[in-house]
Design a protein around this motif. Structure first.
Motif: not given
Length: 291
Positions: A36-40, A42-46, A112-118
């Motif tokens: 579920k985490a991987f799917a989340y 993978r599909n999480k857009k900014y 930057r924050n979004h990519l760091a989270e990923m």
């Protein structure tokens, strides 16, 4: 919420999750949770920048260009092109530095924050494989990639962000553990240095002490290796790996009965832990109990 608030305030506000004193909050890692985490991710857009523009008359200058930037970032995100070439999420963030519009700077901070989270989540998921106590672990290359993920995540976060410490610790662990797996990766001094640096940052992580035990045992420093493995076992008595390591260490110094006891303790926790069945067989073989 924590990550979004940190990004929106440029690091001035960093919510902290706490529990009552003496109480730990945890979530067991399962195959289903991981999928579920991987799917989340993978599909999480900014979408944070445009979603938070507020009410009233919008200033649309530069809007089209920034929307194209967001769309490009999200396309690379969907393709899992996070960094490493000219067509990646990191490259989009770096290109924004050339744009002097204040809105571009705001968007860059959000990205930057979004990519760091990923990236830090990808690194954590690899660490969870190790913490899960399973006898089958990813190959060294996976740990090296996870180290790079954590390192880049750390570089993307502003000074003072509380997530930086965890990323630095994960990066050091992944590099160290990848460096000691299999014969072609025998980089023991470098691995030991990385682990001691990580322990200096976070002295409550049992997995760091256990990995240091590995490094020391491979260099035949058995007393120290047992001490660190014992420390890890005391910190998490229900974790399989430290008990298995202690069983191997006592086998190596010919204390076979102790070795058997630790491996049997592992199997009481997890009857599917293949290593301990194998290690019990090895100890019995060396004791002359062939049948």
């Amino acid at each position: 919420v924590k990550n979004r608030v940190s990004a929106a305030t440029r690091g001035k506000q960093n919510p902290v999750i706490t529990a009552p004193e003496g109480v730990e909050w945890t979530l067991p890692v399962t195959t289903e949770n991981k999928a579920k985490a991987f799917a989340y991710f993978r599909n999480k857009k900014y979408d944070g920048y445009l979603a938070s523009r507020g009410q009233g008359e919008n200033d649309t200058s530069g809007f089209t260009g920034l929307q194209r930037t967001i769309d490009t970032y999200n396309r690379f995100l969907l393709q899992q092109k996070f960094y490493g070439n000219d067509s990646s999420c990191l490259q989009v963030i770096q290109e924004l530095e050339k744009n002097k519009d204040p809105k571009a700077a705001e968007l860059q901070a959000g990205l930057r924050n979004h990519l760091a989270e990923m990236l830090e989540t990808r690194s954590q998921l690899v660490l969870n494989e190790y913490l899960g106590g399973k006898s089958v672990l990813p190959p060294p290359a996976i740990y090296y990639t996870a180290a790079t993920d954590a390192q880049i995540a750390d570089s993307l976060l502003p000074a003072g962000d509380p997530r930086k410490k965890n990323n630095q610790v994960m990066s050091a662990f992944h590099k160290a553990f990848g460096s000691i797996r299999y014969e072609q990766f025998e980089k023991y001094p470098a691995a030991e240095q990385l682990l001691r640096q990580a322990i200096a940052l976070e002295d409550r992580a049992a997995y760091l002490y256990l990995t240091l035990s590995y490094v020391l045992s491979y260099q035949h420093q058995y007393d120290s290796a047992i001490w660190y493995a014992r420390k890890a076992e005391r910190m998490i008595p229900t974790w399989s790996h430290p008990k298995n390591v202690l069983g191997n260490l006592y086998h190596d110094i010919f204390q076979y009965e102790k070795a058997l006891q630790f491996h049997r303790d592992v199997l009481k926790l997890d009857s599917s832990y293949a290593w301990s069945y194998n290690n019990i067989g090895l100890s019995m073989l060396d004791m002359g109990r062939l049948k």
